[in-house]
Enzyme design. Structure first.
Site, short mmCIF file in Angstrom:
data_model
loop_
_atom_site.label_atom_id
_atom_site.label_comp_id
_atom_site.label_asym_id
_atom_site.label_seq_id
_atom_site.Cartn_x
_atom_site.Cartn_y
_atom_site.Cartn_z
N ILE A 671 0.94 -1.30 0.10
CA ILE A 671 0.36 0.22 -0.04
C ILE A 671 0.61 1.25 -0.37
CG2 ILE A 671 -1.86 -1.05 1.13
CD1 ILE A 671 -0.44 0.43 3.77
N GLY A 674 7.99 4.05 1.51
CA GLY A 674 9.32 5.14 2.15
C GLY A 674 10.68 4.79 1.54
N GLY A 675 11.30 5.84 2.18
CA GLY A 675 12.57 5.97 2.57
C GLY A 675 13.55 5.49 3.28
N GLY A 677 11.11 1.85 3.77
CA GLY A 677 11.02 0.38 3.56
C GLY A 677 9.92 0.48 2.45
N VAL A 679 5.04 -0.86 3.32
CA VAL A 679 4.20 -0.74 3.66
C VAL A 679 3.34 -1.67 3.22
CG1 VAL A 679 2.83 -0.11 4.96
CG2 VAL A 679 4.91 1.50 4.81
N LYS A 693 5.51 -3.34 8.11
CA LYS A 693 6.52 -2.39 7.45
C LYS A 693 8.07 -2.94 6.17
CE LYS A 693 7.50 2.45 7.68
NZ LYS A 693 8.42 3.15 8.17
N ASP A 814 12.04 13.08 12.16
CA ASP A 814 11.26 13.01 10.54
C ASP A 814 9.68 13.54 10.75
OD1 ASP A 814 11.30 13.62 8.20
OD2 ASP A 814 11.26 11.24 7.73
#
Length: 996
Positions: A671, A674-675, A677, A679, A693, A814
């Site tokens: 779905i 990201g930086g 990994g 998901v 994740k 972050d």
């Protein structure tokens, strides 16, 4: 004949009475369609059905025939739709003024039936939709539709039929992009033209010179470019010209001096060049705003003779030479900001001659000479900022004690002498910046009487003597930096009373004695630096109760055992240069022998172990349990090695096993990426949905596969991977203990040599980023302000818990809208916290944390101090959260092309805060209600405080939560032009300390 006349009179009277009765009905129908607030109910008491004429109704004016000629209900708070079809039935209606209310809906084509209108004012409401053709309103003299949420293509061509127009105000709407409408230049009677924030592109046409009757011309906050046309110099009646926040280039056109009536000129935030010589003749100027351009040359000496000039803002240009000596001496001068130029010479001495000056901002120049003594009597001053110059001599004593001063900023000059006792009179002083000067003498006891002080920075001076004990009375103090001076004696025990202190730096002095145990009582202390002194004795165990992200006690004369809670890798360098210290957890201090600890230490340790055992027994099944299982698991996903050994660590009671999770790592369940990994959304056999994740421990899956195939050749790499895995597990162990409603739940981790799986609760409404910025979010509908505010508060509470509610602060590193997830009720959860320092990050992360050598943060959210310190602190998270607040208020992304080169949302917003109209115009147009837009302005102010350029000037997350809760209080008074704008401008001004 008489009978005939009598009949005619009776007929006329009956017709008039009938018409009056019809108008009463129309007005009462209008009233019934409105939502009338309690505050305005008395206003409508005169609107009675028993009235035969409407002429006595409040807000209604009749002509000589007792017909309604004007409706003026401006600013009384009414809401609802405007029934144009019935109101246009008032045949004599010439004025309809409904501005500054909460009216909504569309402007329907029925408006065209109001052909007798001369004055139409619907400004400052929440009207939306397209504007219909207006050509039937040929008699209009005033058309004001500004400050709504109107959209679509504006019917510019229909304006050519409105030849009588004198005032045209369409600004602060969301019309479709268009070039500057040349149709407007044919309206020769115009004296007001307000087209700011109208999405205009291209260049100003030369035909603008046709509008020779213009008194007010405003096209700010658009996307206009090119030169300012020469023809603008024909508009010699202009009193106000607003061109700011566009992309104009070139010089101020020759002949600009012809605008001899000009009083207000604002062309800031463009790319204008050349000198200011054409302005030297505009002696009626009241306000001149040209900051953030590329002007060069000297400030005209004639400015010193201007008798009306009260506001001069020229910062961020390339100006040189001296300021006019008589500047501000001829008028009730109020404000000057010439920061960030190359100005030389002295500070003009008489800018406060009339006693009205509030702000003197001249930082980042090459000014020299002494601070004029005249400013010691300028009691109206609230800001005195002259840092980063070459000023010398002593500060006039009265400046220290100015009664209304908020900021005294003298950093980085060559100033000398003491802080005088006058500072006790500075009851409004919040921030005192004195670093990198030659100040000397003792700090006066009277410093404690400046009770509003939040920040004191006197770094790198020649102050001496003892730190006064009275400093403990500063209950609002958040930051105290007295390092690199010659202070002696003991650290006052009273510092423990400064309960809001978050940063304490006393390094590189001559302080002696022991570290006061009372420092351990400071609940908000985040950074403590006492290095480079002559402190002795043991480190107080009370320091272990602090939530420190930075600790430096190095190069003193401390002895004894470092408390176990401080003997951690993060503080490895914190104790060097203390030959008498020992520790059991720090590699380069001597190991403490078993006899090194006192009997009390041993007793305390035994008691702690005993209490832990009792706690485990009492809590039973509810205790936090970690269960490990390690065995080979097969996987259906080609990305996971089918023969890998997996280690499962659970943090909550589970209803699934690792096999079920691993088997579900499939492409069809993906779905997001990201930086850190991929998901996956996984539906368990129990029906419960989880988010997983998948994180590769090496730089990429291919590298992991290669390592598996290379066998013993990669033994060393395998050991490094194993070490990384242990670090990962240690970090996860910390994160798994977090229990907060606004932090995403972590159920377990499943790790192997090459990758790790983190199993989280699944949040069905995606991320805040998705809801604000994606097409999918747009289809779900815009978030109303109440929901946005609840998301802001919940997210802030989650971050507050991470910073203040854990045994040690957990820095997110972050914070961004894509890491704020939303549950079924759109309640927020903070996700992906604490991992940035150990995960491999993608290219969109741009800054490294020097302590961990891993990039921390995402472009657009990164605090400016990263650029020169590479250090992460809680205030870095606060900055990033401030960017999220700006997203919530404006609906815009942190980085967009139209912000301009090297600009992000922080600088874009700060550059657009000048008036109430421009502030409200920043609020997301999808927020319709006027009251909600006003409340959004309150949060905008909080966002600006969070994104201050200097970390010490940002509030803590605890304070942010409090401010957000106050802003959402139902009884909180909405922002006004006086209150909100002043605070916003003040917050925006903080960013000028160091340009971002």
């Amino acid at each position: 004949m008489f009978r005939l006349l009598l009949c005619l009179l009776v007929h006329t009277f009956v017709a008039a009475a009938t018409a009056a009765g019809d108008e009463v009905i129309i007005l009462l129908d209008f009233k019934s369609s409105l939502h009338i607030p309690t505050s305005a109910s008395a206003y409508f008491q005169s609107w009675s059905a028993s009235a035969s004429l409407p002429c006595n109704f409040s807000g209604i004016t009749c002509d000589s025939r007792n017909s309604v000629s004007a409706i003026d209900l401006t600013g009384i708070g009414i809401a609802g739709n405007i029934p144009f079809s019935s109101l246009c039935g008032l045949r004599s209606l010439s004025k309809l003024s409904l501005g500054a209310n909460k009216l909504s809906g569309e402007i329907t084509s029925d408006l065209r039936n109001c052909s007798g209108l001369l004055h139409l004012d619907l400004a400052n409401n929440i009207l939306d939709g397209d504007v219909p053709d207006l050509s039937q309103l040929s008699g209009l003299r005033v058309l004001n539709l500004s400050m709504n949420t109107l959209s679509g293509h504006f019917p510019w061509s229909s304006l050519t039929n409105l030849t009588a127009l004198e005032c045209l105000r369409l600004g602060d709407n969301s019309f479709e992009p268009s070039p500057f409408p040349t149709e407007v230049t044919k309206l020769r009677s115009l004296y007001t033209l307000y087209l700011s924030v109208c999405n205009l592109h291209g260049q100003l046409p030369p035909e603008i010179g046709n509008l020779i009757n213009l008194v007010d011309f405003e096209v700010s906050d658009n996307f206009l470019s090119g030169d300012i046309p020469q023809e603008i110099t024909k508009l010699n009646k202009l009193q106000q010209l607003e061109l700011y926040n566009n992309s104009f280039t070139g010089k101020i056109p020759v002949g600009f001096r012809n605008l001899s009536e000009l009083a207000f000129f604002d062309a800031d935030s463009n790319y204008l060049t050349g000198d200011l010589s054409e302005l030297a003749f505009l002696n009626k100027l009241v306000s001149l705003q040209l900051f953030d351009n590329e002007f060069s040359g000297e400030v005209p000496a004639e400015f010193g003779d201007f008798k009306n000039l009260v506001n001069l803002s020229l910062y961020s240009n390339r100006l040189t030479g001296s300021l006019p000596e008589k500047l501000g001496s001829m008028s009730e001068f109020n404000f000057i900001d010439v920061s960030s130029n190359f100005l030389t010479g002295p500070i003009p001495p008489d800018m406060c001659r009339m006693g009205m000056m509030t702000k003197l901002l001249m930082l980042e120049n090459k000014l020299s000479g002494e601070i004029p003594a005249s400013y010691a009597n300028c009691s109206s001053l609230t800001r005195f900022r002259v840092s980063n110059n070459s000023l010398s001599g002593m500060v006039p004593p009265g400046i220290w004690g100015l009664p209304n001063i908020n900021i005294i900023d003298l950093d980085s000059n060559q100033l000398e002498g003491p802080i005088t006792k006058d500072i006790g009179k500075a009851v409004s002083l919040n921030q005192l910046y004195l670093s990198n000067n030659r100040f000397s003498g003792e700090l006066p006891q009277e410093l404690s009487e400046a009770a509003a002080l939040v920040s004191i920075d006197a770094t790198s001076n020649y102050f001496s003597g003892e730190i006064p004990a009275s400093i403990g009375k500063l209950n609002a103090l958040d930051s105290l930096s007295l390092d690199q001076n010659m202070f002696s004696g003991e650290i006052p025990d009273t510092l423990g009373s400064c309960s809001k202190l978050s940063s304490l730096t006393l390094a590189s002095n001559l302080l002696s004695g022991s570290i006061p145990a009372s420092i351990g009582n400071l609940p908000n202390l985040n950074s403590l630096n006492l290095s480079g002194n002559q402190l002795s004795g043991e480190i107080p165990t009370s320091l272990t109760s602090l939530k420190l992200s930075s600790l430096d006690l190095s190069n003193n004369r401390l002895s004894g055992k470092v408390p176990a809670a401080l003997s951690i890798n993060a503080f490895n360098n914190s104790f060097t240069g203390n030959s008498g210290l020992c520790a059991n957890g720090i590699s380069f201090l001597p190991h403490c022998s078993s006899s090194s600890g006192s009997n009390s230490d041993k007793l305390r340790t035994l008691l702690t172990i005993f209490l832990v055992i009792i706690a485990v027994i009492l809590t039973g099944s509810s205790v936090f349990i970690i269960i490990r299982r390690r065995r080979p698991i097969s996987s259906a996903d080609s990305g996971l090695h089918s023969k890998e050994s997996w280690d499962m660590t659970s943090f909550r009671v589970l209803t699934f096993d690792e096999q079920e999770i691993i088997n579900s790592i499939k492409q069809e369940n993906l779905i997001g990426k990201g930086g850190s990994g991929n998901v996956y959304r996984i539906v368990l056999s129990t029906g419960k949905t989880m988010a997983v994740k998948h994180i590769w421990n090496s730089t990429d899956p291919a590298a992991a596969a290669e390592r598996r195939n290379r066998g013993s050749v990669t033994a060393m790499l395998s050991r490094r991977s194993s070490l990384r895995s242990r670090e990962f597990e240690a970090e996860i162990g910390t994160l798994s203990s977090i229990r907060h409603v606004n932090v995403v739940k972590l159920y377990c981790s499943i790790t192997s040599e090459d990758s790790s799986l983190l199993v989280y609760e699944y949040l069905p409404n995606g991320s805040l980023w998705d809801r604000l910025h994606s097409e999918a979010g747009e289809k779900l509908g815009a978030l109303d302000w109440e929901t946005r505010h609840e998301i802001a508060v919940g997210s802030a509470q989650g971050l507050e818990y991470l910073h203040h509610g854990c045994d040690r602060p957990i820095l997110h590193r972050d914070v961004k809208s894509s890491n704020i997830l939303l549950d079924e009720q759109l309640r927020p959860r903070i996700a992906d916290f604490g991992l940035a320092k150990i995960l491999h990050c993608s290219a969109n992360h741009a800054v490294r944390d020097s302590s961990s050598h891993v990039i921390a943060g995402t472009h657009g959210y990164i605090a400016p101090e990263y650029a020169y310190t590479w250090k992460v602190s809680e205030k870095s998270d606060v900055y990033s959260f401030g960017v999220v607040l700006l997203e919530l208020v404006t609906g815009r992304k942190p980085v967009e092309i139209d912000y301009g080169e090297d600009k992000d949302i922080v600088r874009w917003v700060a550059g657009r805060i000048r008036s109430r109209e421009s502030v409200i115009g920043l609020v997301d147009q999808r927020i319709k209600a006027a009251a909600e837009r006003e409340r959004a302005v309150l949060v905008l102010r909080i966002a600006l405080l969070c994104t201050a350029g200097i970390p010490a000037m940002r509030p803590s997350m605890r304070t942010v939560v409090h401010m957000l809760e106050e802003a959402g209080n139902a009884n909180h008074r909405p922002a006004t032009a006086a209150s909100a704008d002043g605070k916003l401008v003040a917050a925006a001004d903080q960013k000028n300390y160091y340009k971002q």
